[in-house]
Design a protein around this motif. Structure first.
Motif, PDB file in Angstrom:
ATOM      1  N   GLU A 143       0.831  -1.208   0.000  1.00 43.62           N
ATOM      2  CA  GLU A 143       0.000   0.000   0.000  1.00 43.62           C
ATOM      3  C   GLU A 143       0.866   1.258   0.000  1.00 43.62           C
ATOM      4  N   LEU A 144       1.921   1.261   0.806  1.00 40.17           N
ATOM      5  CA  LEU A 144       2.840   2.402   0.810  1.00 40.17           C
ATOM      6  C   LEU A 144       3.530   2.548  -0.537  1.00 40.17           C
ATOM      7  N   LYS A 145       3.937   1.429  -1.094  1.00 37.55           N
ATOM      8  CA  LYS A 145       4.593   1.436  -2.407  1.00 37.55           C
ATOM      9  C   LYS A 145       3.676   2.062  -3.458  1.00 37.55           C
ATOM     10  N   ALA A 146       2.410   1.653  -3.471  1.00 43.14           N
ATOM     11  CA  ALA A 146       1.443   2.205  -4.425  1.00 43.14           C
ATOM     12  C   ALA A 146       1.181   3.688  -4.162  1.00 43.14           C
ATOM     13  N   PHE A 147       1.026   4.053  -2.889  1.00 44.25           N
ATOM     14  CA  PHE A 147       0.793   5.450  -2.521  1.00 44.25           C
ATOM     15  C   PHE A 147       1.932   6.339  -3.011  1.00 44.25           C
ATOM     16  N   TYR A 148       3.166   5.954  -2.692  1.00 47.25           N
ATOM     17  CA  TYR A 148       4.307   6.777  -3.084  1.00 47.25           C
ATOM     18  C   TYR A 148       4.541   6.762  -4.591  1.00 47.25           C
ATOM     19  N   ALA A 149       4.264   5.656  -5.263  1.00 50.57           N
ATOM     20  CA  ALA A 149       4.415   5.611  -6.721  1.00 50.57           C
ATOM     21  C   ALA A 149       3.461   6.603  -7.379  1.00 50.57           C
ATOM     22  N   GLN A 150       2.197   6.603  -6.942  1.00 52.72           N
ATOM     23  CA  GLN A 150       1.219   7.535  -7.501  1.00 52.72           C
ATOM     24  C   GLN A 150       1.583   8.975  -7.139  1.00 52.72           C
ATOM     25  N   THR A 151       2.038   9.164  -5.912  1.00 51.31           N
ATOM     26  CA  THR A 151       2.432  10.501  -5.472  1.00 51.31           C
ATOM     27  C   THR A 151       3.582  11.025  -6.325  1.00 51.31           C
ATOM     28  N   ALA A 152       4.584  10.194  -6.551  1.00 54.66           N
ATOM     29  CA  ALA A 152       5.734  10.590  -7.361  1.00 54.66           C
ATOM     30  C   ALA A 152       5.321  10.839  -8.813  1.00 54.66           C
ATOM     31  N   GLU A 153       4.433   9.997  -9.326  1.00 61.81           N
ATOM     32  CA  GLU A 153       3.969  10.153 -10.701  1.00 61.81           C
ATOM     33  C   GLU A 153       3.324  11.521 -10.914  1.00 61.81           C
ATOM     34  N   HIS A 154       2.601  12.001  -9.903  1.00 60.78           N
ATOM     35  CA  HIS A 154       1.938  13.309 -10.001  1.00 60.78           C
ATOM     36  C   HIS A 154       2.843  14.459  -9.573  1.00 60.78           C
ATOM     37  N   GLY A 155       4.030  14.138  -9.036  1.00 57.55           N
ATOM     38  CA  GLY A 155       4.926  15.196  -8.572  1.00 57.55           C
ATOM     39  C   GLY A 155       4.468  15.847  -7.288  1.00 57.55           C
ATOM     40  N   ASP A 156       3.733  15.105  -6.473  1.00 53.12           N
ATOM     41  CA  ASP A 156       3.165  15.664  -5.252  1.00 53.12           C
ATOM     42  C   ASP A 156       4.100  15.557  -4.051  1.00 53.12           C
ATOM     43  N   ALA A 157       3.821  16.387  -3.071  1.00 53.59           N
ATOM     44  CA  ALA A 157       4.451  16.316  -1.756  1.00 53.59           C
ATOM     45  C   ALA A 157       3.575  15.415  -0.891  1.00 53.59           C
ATOM     46  N   VAL A 158       4.023  15.126   0.333  1.00 48.59           N
ATOM     47  CA  VAL A 158       3.262  14.282   1.237  1.00 48.59           C
ATOM     48  C   VAL A 158       3.144  14.982   2.585  1.00 48.59           C
ATOM     49  N   VAL A 159       1.934  14.988   3.126  1.00 47.13           N
ATOM     50  CA  VAL A 159       1.689  15.504   4.465  1.00 47.13           C
ATOM     51  C   VAL A 159       1.251  14.312   5.326  1.00 47.13           C
ATOM     52  N   LYS A 160       1.811  14.204   6.519  1.00 49.94           N
ATOM     53  CA  LYS A 160       1.502  13.101   7.427  1.00 49.94           C
ATOM     54  C   LYS A 160       0.892  13.663   8.706  1.00 49.94           C
ATOM     55  N   TRP A 161      -0.146  12.988   9.152  1.00 46.19           N
ATOM     56  CA  TRP A 161      -0.884  13.453  10.323  1.00 46.19           C
ATOM     57  C   TRP A 161      -1.113  12.295  11.279  1.00 46.19           C
ATOM     58  N   LEU A 162      -0.681  12.488  12.500  1.00 42.30           N
ATOM     59  CA  LEU A 162      -0.942  11.558  13.581  1.00 42.30           C
ATOM     60  C   LEU A 162      -1.938  12.244  14.491  1.00 42.30           C
TER      61      LEU A 162
END
Length: 164
Positions: A143-162
């Motif tokens: 799931e992380l692999k897919a999330f980051y692959a799609q994120t990278a494909e779109h050139g997006d940043a990532v925000v993490k919230w706990l």
């Protein structure tokens, strides 16, 4: 402490260095976020997210700039909330998200598991439960692999919230 960690992809032009704005990313309905940011991709990790990070901590880094093991699950630049008792939000730049995506695309999960196995298996029912434990962590890795692959494909940043 919360039992999950949320990761959301955000187009860099939309990103703000404001804890209030970043918190709103996670407080809005999915439809509102999708409309505002055009693209929307989110990943939610359950209570095992701290242990998921242990799997990546065993990965070897050959160069200082290749530190995905410190960014995959928990890493990022902290953006502190007004209430300092709450954990900060974390931000990965688009370049950092691409490096994490590259790491995950080539990572050998079984090799990573072998390094973390002795620490994790006893926490999740021991050797008899290892197939289920391995399966849960392998699924989160995918799931992380897919999330980051799609994120990278779109050139997006990532925000993490706990959530606190």
């Amino acid at each position: 402490m919360s039992t999950y960690l949320r990761l959301r992809a955000v187009p860099p032009p939309a990103l703000r260095n404001s804890a209030t704005w970043l918190e709103r990313l996670f407080g809005d309905s999915s439809a509102a976020v999708r409309h505002r940011l055009v693209r929307h991709h989110e990943e939610v990790l359950d209570k095992r997210y701290l242990d998921q990070e242990r799997i990546y901590a065993g990965a070897l880094s050959h160069r200082a700039e290749d530190r995905p093991r410190t960014q995959v699950v928990l890493g990022g630049r902290p953006v502190f909330r007004p209430d300092r008792h709450k954990p900060p939000l974390l931000v990965l730049t688009a370049a950092q998200a691409r490096r994490v995506a590259g790491f995950l695309a080539t990572a050998d999960f079984d090799a990573l598991w072998d390094v973390a196995r002795d620490e994790l298996v006893p926490r999740y029912g021991g050797v008899t439960a290892e197939p289920e434990t391995w399966g849960a962590f392998a699924a989160a890795h995918q799931e992380l692999k897919a999330f980051y692959a799609q994120t990278a494909e779109h050139g997006d940043a990532v925000v993490k919230w706990l959530p606190a």
